[in-house]
Design a protein around this motif. Structure first.
Motif, short mmCIF file in Angstrom:
data_model
loop_
_atom_site.label_atom_id
_atom_site.label_comp_id
_atom_site.label_asym_id
_atom_site.label_seq_id
_atom_site.Cartn_x
_atom_site.Cartn_y
_atom_site.Cartn_z
N UNK A 78 17.67 73.24 -23.32
CA UNK A 78 18.21 73.62 -24.63
C UNK A 78 18.17 75.13 -24.85
N UNK A 91 22.63 68.89 -19.55
CA UNK A 91 22.42 68.63 -20.97
C UNK A 91 22.00 67.18 -21.20
N UNK A 92 21.02 66.99 -22.09
CA UNK A 92 20.57 65.65 -22.46
C UNK A 92 21.11 65.33 -23.84
N UNK A 93 22.20 64.56 -23.90
CA UNK A 93 22.85 64.33 -25.20
C UNK A 93 21.88 63.71 -26.21
N UNK A 94 21.94 64.22 -27.44
CA UNK A 94 21.00 63.75 -28.44
C UNK A 94 21.32 62.36 -28.97
N UNK A 95 22.58 61.96 -28.85
CA UNK A 95 22.89 60.61 -29.32
C UNK A 95 22.12 59.58 -28.49
N UNK A 96 21.84 59.93 -27.24
CA UNK A 96 21.08 59.01 -26.38
C UNK A 96 19.69 58.76 -26.97
N UNK A 97 19.11 59.82 -27.53
CA UNK A 97 17.78 59.69 -28.12
C UNK A 97 17.84 58.80 -29.35
N UNK A 98 18.92 58.99 -30.12
CA UNK A 98 19.04 58.20 -31.33
C UNK A 98 19.17 56.71 -31.01
N UNK A 99 20.05 56.38 -30.08
CA UNK A 99 20.28 54.95 -29.83
C UNK A 99 19.06 54.29 -29.18
N UNK A 284 16.58 62.58 -20.32
CA UNK A 284 15.78 63.80 -20.32
C UNK A 284 14.63 63.76 -19.31
N UNK A 345 24.47 55.08 -22.54
CA UNK A 345 25.11 55.86 -23.59
C UNK A 345 25.88 57.04 -22.98
N UNK A 349 29.90 57.57 -23.12
CA UNK A 349 30.44 58.78 -23.72
C UNK A 349 31.49 59.42 -22.81
#
Lengths: 494, 441, 127
Positions: A78, A91-99, A284, A345, A349
């Motif tokens: 980041x 990059x570690x997409x943040x939507x992955x963390x959310x789901x 991540x 995810x 994407x």
């Protein structure tokens, strides 16, 4: 000159144990709605501890400040480019963390009834199918926890198949450019390891392979593209040689980021491979884990996959435990489900075309770095590279500056170093993997930094050798750490 | 695509610099036969909204709104809010293994604190930076014992988590390590020490026991340790419920402690990712698998931390490494560290006491099958109904009952394993015991 | 630099023979190549080792190097001081940094080893 960074203050912070003071607390439990129990009576006097000596006692405010301050001492994707070769720091997409935190998924208990776990099972089934398509293989297990665990699973599968055919055989062949986990895995799986020297162009030596492969060889473990970032052009031929003698081809999929959508291991003769979801599929790294290391195999190896396996039972998914040829479990439960959710995810994407575009960008970035740095750094192997490029420090070493020094100096320019001194077949290696995550501007400033360091190595080698200067921690004494290990806080001495 | 930062004109400029006129040229050197001559058969990419929606729908197909009494290696404990606040920071989330100590002091310091707290909890001198999970820590501990004793056999109690034992068999088989099981006493659920005495011999490297054991019973670790040591074997102590460490006396007899930290703010997540640990005595440190963080100084004399004793590991020792493990579970270990910090010295004790109280409240209404003292799990024997049938009735009341034990122990097919934690509400426990009560005893 | 009364191996060990006892260490060149030595793993007293067999290993921060015995025999003594002070291997490899003493089982094996002059040439050629 160094325009990517300037210094800023960071707070000092003591260890938790030094911050601690009796009676402070960061928790509050709900009032107990049942009668308390006398621990001594319930557990027996000898089984109840007095207290936890040395355990921290801090307030909530101190706790969040503690960890936030610690976090500011870390470099991360980041922040900027993290070109560690072989590690695929994308990059570690943040939507992955959310789901992954959606309650019905995050709080699913591994033993909850299958009828109440259909969502989790569907996620796993869908990921299995997608990974099979991406790798060109017939079946996938999601059970292994990480790359090295996947390797072990893969080699055990091969061992089981060979055993079934009458002889598990004795040896695993490993090229000298391999990751250290490969020979370590072979040994854990009960095999002797034989190294194969790479050719002058850094490729698998197919004629040596032809000489070596006999009835004692169980498999060849090969990374493709290899650790030089070069596609093994004779991979299909290697598979033929192995198969002719009843041996198998195992692929370390650490470098799949160079291949997704372009070429499939299943199409060039691979019998089994593992994927690193924390590399190619963007989950991540988290400072060193968790990862996940699914293994994809050809049909012949499918009966041996770890239990349990997902199977369709009417309209539902079910776990199949009754597979008598299975190698058994390689871990409890079904795999690192939370990591699998993130990987799925990521695939959703991108979609098929997006995954391919990511591969194109990843390879283009590495080729671009090579073109621009070739005038300044020695390139020991001239074959076309894919997602990473490996230079050597030969030119800088003439001034006493080694790859480790250049790496430390890079930190002053605001970048995480590349992978240092690996692969072992390159003396003084600089292994650079930019991934598709870097745009042109970030790449250009990385390249400028590398060029600037190459010049510093000529004009002021000592400057490079003493780096870094801008970090809150200067060069760390790893020698004392190893000679007199201090592995836990021991009170006032620290 | 939103994860790819380049514009077309930037790609064009880069291709010009590389001397190529199309992206295809990047792959021209690949043998044609190895190329995928078509597009991947995967759907087109979808938006963030659609991704969230997809997973919400999958989550809806799982259990939602049920009270659960499942434990057996994955426990239902509250996750303090600070845990995700810290673990979501990009500086922790998106960093790699801290090989470059100068810019990794955050994770290195946290792991050093983690190692320290695991030592404080287990009474050991050294703890590693974590393993994949508790189950894989078992064969790693067994192999470690084999290296330390120069012997090859493992004796494992049947009251060790059945899936952990299965993992041990998978590894042991290929290591040429014979594994034998010893039993439990049917009345108490504790170790059958006579069976252990019968089976142990001069070739035994490790005696592997769990406490609280799979039935929740606090086991006779000390006695097992004495037997192991008399034969020159090491005692490997397993735990699956880390909250129990808040109240149980550390076992001085243990030579290696291997356990699972899921209870420390790691969501059950359908079985992973979790984090295991291995802890041991100072004198065995050279044989411990996995990463270790050590204290040192930087060139300016400030305290600093770095990975150390790396020569044990695969990237240096290759086929002679102590293990092939490469990753640890750093982010999960960080979560556990935040958890231990939030609860702290008093809190972990209080939390353990609440678990004890809840489980004993529930057990008071349902006679436990085993007489041994238990922490937050216990087995009950049902009458008139199988555990599976009882669970079916419970589901109608939105309760997920206990784990039917017959699945792993044919002799216990009339029993289920129940777990109560601080999250178990009294009305749910009352409802559970009412339905089971008819069948229990 | 390299004592004349020692004999040397291609793997950069030295041996000093006094009576039927051989004192064994690693050469200055070897310690130079390894860098700061942080740990030494030595055999147990009484262990029997063949010529070329493993005597243990020495470790730097990022490398492990095996030690091969220049001659066969039984281990009669090991340098306990190295456990607390492995740096002696760096500071005095031909003296205080000795590793083990063995009772030679086949003293004639020594004759196969390099003299100081040979070893100097060998090291030069390796560079």
């Amino acid at each position: 000159m160094i325009h990517n960074v300037r210094t800023h203050i960071s707070q000092n912070e003591a260890l938790l144990f030094e911050r601690s003071s009796p009676g402070k607390r960061a928790y509050q439990l709900p009032e107990l709605d049942v009668p308390p129990v006398d621990a001594l009576a319930a557990l027996g006097a000898g089984n109840v501890r007095a207290g936890i000596d040395g355990f921290p006692e801090v307030s909530e405010v101190e706790a969040i400040r503690h960890f936030t301050r610690l976090s500011t001492w870390n470099y991360a994707i980041d922040h900027g480019m993290y070109p560690l070769g072989s590690c695929t720091m994308k990059y570690n997409p943040r939507v992955n963390e959310l789901v992954a935190r959606i309650e019905g998924l995050a709080w699913a208990h591994p033993y909850q009834p299958e009828a109440l776990a259909q969502g989790s099972m569907e996620v796993m089934a869908r990921l299995e199918a997608m990974l099979a398509e991406i790798t060109g293989m017939d079946a996938v297990t999601l059970q292994p926890s990480a790359g090295a665990h996947g390797e072990l699973t893969g080699i055990l599968l091969i061992r089981a198949l060979l055993e079934k055919r009458g002889d598990p055989r004795k040896k695993i062949l490993v090229p000298d450019s391999a990751h250290g986990t490969n020979p370590a895995t072979a040994a854990i799986a009960g095999y002797a390891v034989e190294n194969i020297k790479s050719t002058e162009t850094g490729l698998l030596d197919v004629s040596a392979l032809e000489r070596i492969v006999d009835q004692d060889v169980a498999a060849l473990m090969v990374t493709n593209p290899n650790t030089l970032g070069v596609f093994e052009e004779n991979i299909a031929r290697a598979a033929e040689i192995l198969h002719a003698k009843g041996a198998m081809l195992y692929m370390d999929g650490a470098n799949m980021n160079a291949l997704v959508g372009i070429a499939r291991p299943g199409d060039f003769g691979v019998d089994a491979l593992h994927l690193n979801l924390h590399k190619t599929f963007s989950t991540p790294h988290g400072g060193g884990g968790p990862g996940a290391g699914p293994v994809a195999v050809k049909k012949a190896l499918e009966p041996f996959l770890p239990v349990p396996r997902l199977k369709r039972s009417g309209k539902r998914w079910a776990w199949d435990y009754k597979r008598k040829r299975s190698i058994g479990r390689v871990r409890a439960f079904y795999g690192n489900f939370g990591v699998l959710v993130r990987a799925l995810a990521y695939i959703l994407a991108h979609g098929g075309p997006g995954l391919r575009n990511a591969t194109v960008d990843a390879v283009m970035n590495a080729v671009y770095i090579r073109k621009r740095l070739e005038p300044y750094y020695d390139l020991p192997y001239g074959s076309p590279n894919m997602h990473e490029v490996v230079f050597s420090d030969a030119r800088q070493a003439a001034h006493g500056v080694r790859t480790g020094d250049i790496a430390k100096r890079l930190i002053d320019y605001g970048f995480h170093p590349y992978t240092v001194s690996f692969p072992l077949i390159v003396h003084g290696a600089l292994m650079i993997e930019p991934t598709e995550t870097e745009g042109k501007a970030e790449l250009d400033s990385f390249i400028d930094a590398m060029i600037s360091i190459a010049k510093e190595a000529e004009t002021d080698p000592q400057l490079v050798k003493n780096a870094p200067y801008n970090t809150r921690t200067s060069r760390v004494d790893e020698v004392s750490a190893a000679r007199k290990p201090v592995l836990r806080w021991k009170g006032g001495e620290g | 695509m939103r994860y790819l930062p380049k514009s077309d004109s930037e790609r064009r400029a880069m291709m010009d610099a590389c001397g190529i006129d199309s992206p295809e040229a990047l792959f021209a050197h690949l043998p044609a036969a190895a190329r995928l001559g078509r597009a991947l058969e995967l759907p087109a990419g979808i938006s963030e909204y659609e991704i969230v929606d997809y997973f919400r729908r999958r989550a809806a197909e799982n259990a939602n709104g049920y009270a659960s009494f499942l434990g057996a290696g994955a426990y239902n404990h509250f996750r303090p809010v600070l845990v995700d606040a810290v673990a979501s920071r990009g500086e922790f989330l998106t960093s790699y293994t801290p090989y470059q100590a100068e810019i990794s002091q955050g994770v290195l310091t946290a792991i050093f604190e983690f190692q320290t707290m695991i030592c404080q909890l287990t009474g050991m001198d050294v703890a590693n930076a974590s393993m994949y999970d508790g189950s894989t820590a078992v064969p790693e501990a067994a192999m470690m014992a084999a290296r330390l004793t120069g012997k090859g056999k493992a004796l494992v109690a049947r009251s060790v988590h059945p899936e952990y034992r299965e993992v041990l068999y998978t590894y042991a088989k290929n290591q040429g390590m014979p594994v034998e099981e010893f039993g439990y006493v049917p009345e108490t659920g504790t170790l059958d020490l006579e069976d252990l005495e019968r089976k142990i011999d001069g070739l035994t490297a490790a005696v592997i026991v769990q406490s609280p054991n799979f039935f929740g019973v606090v086991d006779q670790v000390k006695a097992a340790g004495e037997i192991a040591h008399r034969s020159g074997a090491l005692l490997v102590l397993i735990f699956t419920e880390a909250v129990s460490l808040g109240i149980l006396e550390p076992q001085a007899e243990a030579d290696i402690v291997a356990g699972e930290l899921q209870s420390f703010a790691i969501s059950p997540s359908y079985g992973g990712p979790f984090a295991g640990i291995i802890a041991t005595r100072e004198k065995h440190v050279r044989q411990i698998p996995g990463r270790l963080v050590g204290q040192t100084t930087d060139s300016r004399g400030n305290r600093a931390f770095c990975l150390t004793l790396s020569t044990r590991e695969q990237h240096i020792r290759r086929e002679r490494a102590t293990s092939n493990i490469c990753t640890n579970q750093a982010l999960i270990a960080l979560m556990a560290t935040v958890f231990m910090t939030v609860y702290g010295k008093q809190g972990l004790r209080e939390l353990a006491e609440q678990n004890l109280a809840k489980a004993h409240y529930l057990a008071g209404k349902l006679k436990p099958r085993f007489a041994g003292g238990f922490f937050n799990e216990f087995a009950v024997r049902l009458q008139g109904k199988t555990p599976e049938e009882a669970n079916k009735s419970l589901l109608k009341k939105k309760i997920v009952g206990g784990l039917p034990l017959g699945r792993f122990y044919p002799e216990l097919s009339d029993s289920m394993l129940l777990c109560a934690t601080e999250m178990s509400r009294r009305p749910d426990m009352d409802a559970l015991s009412e339905i089971l009560g008819l069948a229990a005893r | 630099m390299y004592p004349e009364n020692f004999r040397y191996t291609k793997e950069h060990e030295w041996v000093l023979v006094e009576g039927d006892t051989g004192t064994i260490g690693i050469t200055d060149h070897a310690q130079e190549e390894l860098g700061d030595i942080v740990y030494v793993d030595l055999p147990k007293i009484g262990a029997r080792i063949e010529q070329g067999g493993s005597l243990g290993s020495v470790e730097s921060v990022k490398a492990v190097s095996d030690i091969y015995s220049p001659a066969g025999g039984e281990v009669t003594d090991v340098n306990q001081a190295l456990a607390d002070a492995p740096e002696k291997l760096n500071t005095d490899p031909h003296g205080d940094g000795w590793l083990v003493k063995i009772r030679l089982s086949a003293p004639e094996e020594i004759a196969e080893l390099m003299t100081a002059a040979d070893y100097r040439k060998y090291v030069e050629a390796e560079k």
